[in-house]
Scaffold this motif. Structure first.
Motif, PDB file in Angstrom:
ATOM      1  N   GLY A  51       0.832  -1.191   0.000  1.00  0.00           N
ATOM      2  CA  GLY A  51       0.000   0.000   0.000  1.00  0.00           C
ATOM      3  C   GLY A  51       0.873   1.250   0.000  1.00  0.00           C
ATOM      4  N   LEU A  52       0.252   2.379  -0.326  1.00  0.00           N
ATOM      5  CA  LEU A  52       0.959   3.650  -0.440  1.00  0.00           C
ATOM      6  C   LEU A  52       0.305   4.711   0.431  1.00  0.00           C
ATOM      7  CD1 LEU A  52       1.321   3.727  -4.334  1.00  0.00           C
ATOM      8  CD2 LEU A  52       3.135   3.186  -2.698  1.00  0.00           C
ATOM      9  N   LEU A  53       1.122   5.607   0.944  1.00  0.00           N
ATOM     10  CA  LEU A  53       0.635   6.842   1.559  1.00  0.00           C
ATOM     11  C   LEU A  53       0.985   7.958   0.595  1.00  0.00           C
ATOM     12  CD1 LEU A  53       1.660   6.589   5.341  1.00  0.00           C
ATOM     13  CD2 LEU A  53      -0.591   6.234   4.327  1.00  0.00           C
ATOM     14  N   LEU A  54      -0.014   8.541  -0.034  1.00  0.00           N
ATOM     15  CA  LEU A  54       0.186   9.589  -1.024  1.00  0.00           C
ATOM     16  C   LEU A  54       0.173  10.950  -0.331  1.00  0.00           C
ATOM     17  CD1 LEU A  54      -2.256   8.231  -3.750  1.00  0.00           C
ATOM     18  CD2 LEU A  54       0.215   7.862  -3.602  1.00  0.00           C
ATOM     19  N   LEU A  55       1.345  11.565  -0.202  1.00  0.00           N
ATOM     20  CA  LEU A  55       1.470  12.859   0.455  1.00  0.00           C
ATOM     21  C   LEU A  55       1.261  13.952  -0.583  1.00  0.00           C
ATOM     22  CD1 LEU A  55       4.675  12.134   2.587  1.00  0.00           C
ATOM     23  CD2 LEU A  55       2.275  11.685   3.155  1.00  0.00           C
ATOM     24  N   ASP A  56       0.100  14.587  -0.545  1.00  0.00           N
ATOM     25  CA  ASP A  56      -0.259  15.589  -1.548  1.00  0.00           C
ATOM     26  C   ASP A  56       0.305  16.943  -1.154  1.00  0.00           C
ATOM     27  OD1 ASP A  56      -1.401  17.301  -3.390  1.00  0.00           O
ATOM     28  OD2 ASP A  56      -3.383  16.363  -3.303  1.00  0.00           O
ATOM     29  N   GLY A  57       1.300  17.420  -1.928  1.00  0.00           N
ATOM     30  CA  GLY A  57       1.926  18.697  -1.645  1.00  0.00           C
ATOM     31  C   GLY A  57       1.321  19.862  -2.391  1.00  0.00           C
ATOM     32  N   SER A  58       0.204  19.666  -3.073  1.00  0.00           N
ATOM     33  CA  SER A  58      -0.432  20.763  -3.806  1.00  0.00           C
ATOM     34  C   SER A  58      -1.318  21.585  -2.877  1.00  0.00           C
ATOM     35  CB  SER A  58      -1.265  20.225  -4.973  1.00  0.00           C
ATOM     36  OG  SER A  58      -2.351  19.443  -4.504  1.00  0.00           O
ATOM     37  N   ALA A  59      -1.484  22.856  -3.236  1.00  0.00           N
ATOM     38  CA  ALA A  59      -2.304  23.752  -2.428  1.00  0.00           C
ATOM     39  C   ALA A  59      -3.787  23.636  -2.769  1.00  0.00           C
ATOM     40  CB  ALA A  59      -1.839  25.200  -2.621  1.00  0.00           C
ATOM     41  N   ASP A  60      -4.136  22.808  -3.760  1.00  0.00           N
ATOM     42  CA  ASP A  60      -5.544  22.618  -4.117  1.00  0.00           C
ATOM     43  C   ASP A  60      -5.949  21.140  -4.104  1.00  0.00           C
ATOM     44  OD1 ASP A  60      -4.130  21.720  -6.271  1.00  0.00           O
ATOM     45  OD2 ASP A  60      -5.086  23.014  -7.757  1.00  0.00           O
ATOM     46  N   ARG A  61      -5.012  20.277  -3.703  1.00  0.00           N
ATOM     47  CA  ARG A  61      -5.211  18.827  -3.621  1.00  0.00           C
ATOM     48  C   ARG A  61      -5.553  18.197  -4.965  1.00  0.00           C
ATOM     49  NH1 ARG A  61      -7.981  18.352   2.426  1.00  0.00           N
ATOM     50  NH2 ARG A  61      -6.382  19.653   3.406  1.00  0.00           N
ATOM     51  N   SER A  62      -5.171  18.890  -6.033  1.00  0.00           N
ATOM     52  CA  SER A  62      -5.424  18.365  -7.375  1.00  0.00           C
ATOM     53  C   SER A  62      -4.584  17.146  -7.683  1.00  0.00           C
ATOM     54  CB  SER A  62      -5.148  19.457  -8.415  1.00  0.00           C
ATOM     55  OG  SER A  62      -3.803  19.928  -8.316  1.00  0.00           O
ATOM     56  N   LEU A  63      -3.412  17.020  -7.048  1.00  0.00           N
ATOM     57  CA  LEU A  63      -2.526  15.902  -7.364  1.00  0.00           C
ATOM     58  C   LEU A  63      -3.092  14.563  -6.908  1.00  0.00           C
ATOM     59  CD1 LEU A  63       0.961  17.445  -6.515  1.00  0.00           C
ATOM     60  CD2 LEU A  63      -0.086  17.143  -8.760  1.00  0.00           C
ATOM     61  N   SER A  64      -3.839  14.577  -5.821  1.00  0.00           N
ATOM     62  CA  SER A  64      -4.384  13.318  -5.298  1.00  0.00           C
ATOM     63  C   SER A  64      -5.819  13.069  -5.745  1.00  0.00           C
ATOM     64  CB  SER A  64      -4.333  13.320  -3.767  1.00  0.00           C
ATOM     65  OG  SER A  64      -5.093  14.394  -3.227  1.00  0.00           O
ATOM     66  N   ALA A  65      -6.450  14.049  -6.395  1.00  0.00           N
ATOM     67  CA  ALA A  65      -7.862  13.901  -6.783  1.00  0.00           C
ATOM     68  C   ALA A  65      -8.108  12.661  -7.637  1.00  0.00           C
ATOM     69  CB  ALA A  65      -8.342  15.168  -7.493  1.00  0.00           C
ATOM     70  N   PRO A  66      -7.326  12.414  -8.695  1.00  0.00           N
ATOM     71  CA  PRO A  66      -7.615  11.205  -9.485  1.00  0.00           C
ATOM     72  C   PRO A  66      -7.349   9.917  -8.729  1.00  0.00           C
ATOM     73  CG  PRO A  66      -5.574  12.239 -10.241  1.00  0.00           C
ATOM     74  CD  PRO A  66      -6.228  13.208  -9.284  1.00  0.00           C
ATOM     75  N   ALA A  67      -6.403   9.938  -7.789  1.00  0.00           N
ATOM     76  CA  ALA A  67      -6.075   8.732  -7.039  1.00  0.00           C
ATOM     77  C   ALA A  67      -7.219   8.298  -6.132  1.00  0.00           C
ATOM     78  CB  ALA A  67      -4.818   8.968  -6.204  1.00  0.00           C
ATOM     79  N   ARG A  68      -8.021   9.255  -5.684  1.00  0.00           N
ATOM     80  CA  ARG A  68      -9.109   8.926  -4.763  1.00  0.00           C
ATOM     81  C   ARG A  68     -10.130   7.978  -5.388  1.00  0.00           C
ATOM     82  NH1 ARG A  68      -9.039  12.326  -0.270  1.00  0.00           N
ATOM     83  NH2 ARG A  68      -7.584  14.094  -0.453  1.00  0.00           N
TER      84      ARG A  68
END
Length: 402
Positions: free
Chosen positions: A333-350
């Motif tokens: 498993g992975l812990l995805l640390l989203d460093g974006s100020a709008d959480r756009s980087l993790s949006a597709p992963a959700r």
């Protein structure tokens, strides 16, 4: 129990926000120190960038690449340093556009002391390349190829057909006990469609109205970014709106990751050679390239054209992230640390099954919305550190993270 790997996600142009991560400044010394070092090494330019960074919205100056790009690089690097100091260095680094350069600095490819000079060199390489833009479209690249009449006579859309997608032709990111290994490809640069100059081929749209427009980024299953000259991009935007597509202009005055940037890519590569890029440190996080979809090799890391050519090559962010989730998302498993100020980087992963079923987890590093850039940043960052500490305790490492 085997520990989840941490993946630090770092944003690029278009995801910049006023006061991004500014709530950590002076609140977390491990973040403040690298930011102050960056500003200090740039002198008066650094003072101007600091002022632009801390200015509240609205701040049109942040739309200028000469401001946004250095700040994205500095903030991404400082966030990675802060996580590594307060908890531990992330196992994997995945950066979008200039975020990949920040990842390279964290991995030791470039000396962190050169961050300011790297930013200045990138800005100089961009001179004379304005009058373009970028457009986010809620569509797949296949839909856009069909809608816009193809991207080059007999050419491949953004160079991704014929085995260039992540995971095709044996291109894999495989989890090993000692980290991530690359397997299955003898010449990964060739598979990725990267020329000796580091520029992807076969990506220009046909037709007078759309000439010069290319797929610049794949950010999600139905999140594609186009880039090109302003007039042609305006024509594309109107055409897509008329056809019912949701489109949004990004905060960029340049056609990043399109053929329009080939000159800038060559200039930046020539400048990068003077910095002496090195193979990544064995103790640092593994950089997963959004150009090739696999871990950056030592040979690629030492090649300035690999990094410089990124300016003109498409960003395959979602294919790279999806491959990580497909391969490592459930074991362990992975812990995805989203460093974006709008959480756009993790949006597709959700929406990925590995995240939906809880095998992998999204961990934001910064506050969003009206709380972004203020004290809430420090609270969200502390919560992320606590989550990292819980994992370490749960897997037998009882080091306390405060």
């Amino acid at each position: 129990m085997e520990r989840r790997r941490t993946v630090l996600l770092l944003p690029g142009q278009g995801a910049q926000r006023e006061r991004m991560a500014a709530g950590l400044y002076e609140a977390r010394v491990e973040f403040t120190a690298p930011m102050d070092e960056f500003f200090g090494r740039l002198g008066t330019t650094g003072a101007r960038l600091r002022s632009a960074w801390l200015r509240p919205a609205p701040n049109p100056e942040l739309d200028e690449s000469a401001v946004a790009q250095p700040l994205l690089l500095a903030v991404g690097h400082a966030l990675g340093r802060a996580v590594g100091t307060a908890a531990e260095p992330p196992a994997l680094l995945l950066g979008h556009s200039v975020g990949e350069l920040a990842a390279a600095c964290l991995a030791g490819v470039f000396d962190p002391a050169d961050i300011g000079a790297l930013a200045a060199a990138r800005s100089r390489a961009l001179e004379g390349t304005g009058h373009g833009g970028m457009l986010a479209v809620a569509a797949t690249e296949g839909q856009l190829a069909e809608e816009l009449g193809g991207f080059g006579e007999g050419a491949e859309l953004s160079g991704s057909a014929g085995g260039m997608a992540v995971g095709a032709d044996g291109v894999t990111v495989a989890g090993a006990a000692d980290g991530v290994t690359v397997s299955g490809v003898a010449d990964r640069a060739a598979v990725a469609g990267v020329t000796a100059a580091g520029v992807a081929d076969g990506r220009v749209a046909v037709g007078t109205a759309f000439a010069g427009v290319a797929v610049a980024a794949l950010n999600g299953p139905r999140q594609t970014v186009l880039a090109g000259p302003r007039e042609a991009l305006d024509a594309v935007e109107q055409h897509l709106r008329d056809r019912g597509f949701l489109v949004r202009a990004l905060r960029s005055g340049h056609a990043f990751h399109s053929p329009a940037m080939e000159g800038a890519a060559l200039r930046f590569a020539e400048a990068l050679a003077a910095f002496g890029p090195c193979a990544p440190r064995a103790t640092a996080g593994t950089v997963v390239s959004t150009r090739t979809g696999v871990a950056v090799t030592a040979e690629q890391a030492r090649d300035p054209h690999f990094w410089g050519g990124q300016l003109a090559a498409p960003v395959r962010y979602w294919p790279a992230l999806r491959e990580l989730l497909d391969t490592l998302g459930r074991r362990p498993g992975l812990l995805l640390l989203d460093g974006s100020a709008d959480r756009s980087l993790s949006a597709p992963a959700r929406h990925h099954p590995a995240v939906r079923d809880g095998a992998s987890e999204v961990v934001p590093l910064l506050a969003v919305g009206r709380d972004a850039g203020g004290p809430a940043d420090a609270r969200v960052f502390a919560e992320a550190l606590h989550r990292l500490g819980e994992q370490r305790d749960h897997t037998g490492d009882h080091t306390v993270v405060s």
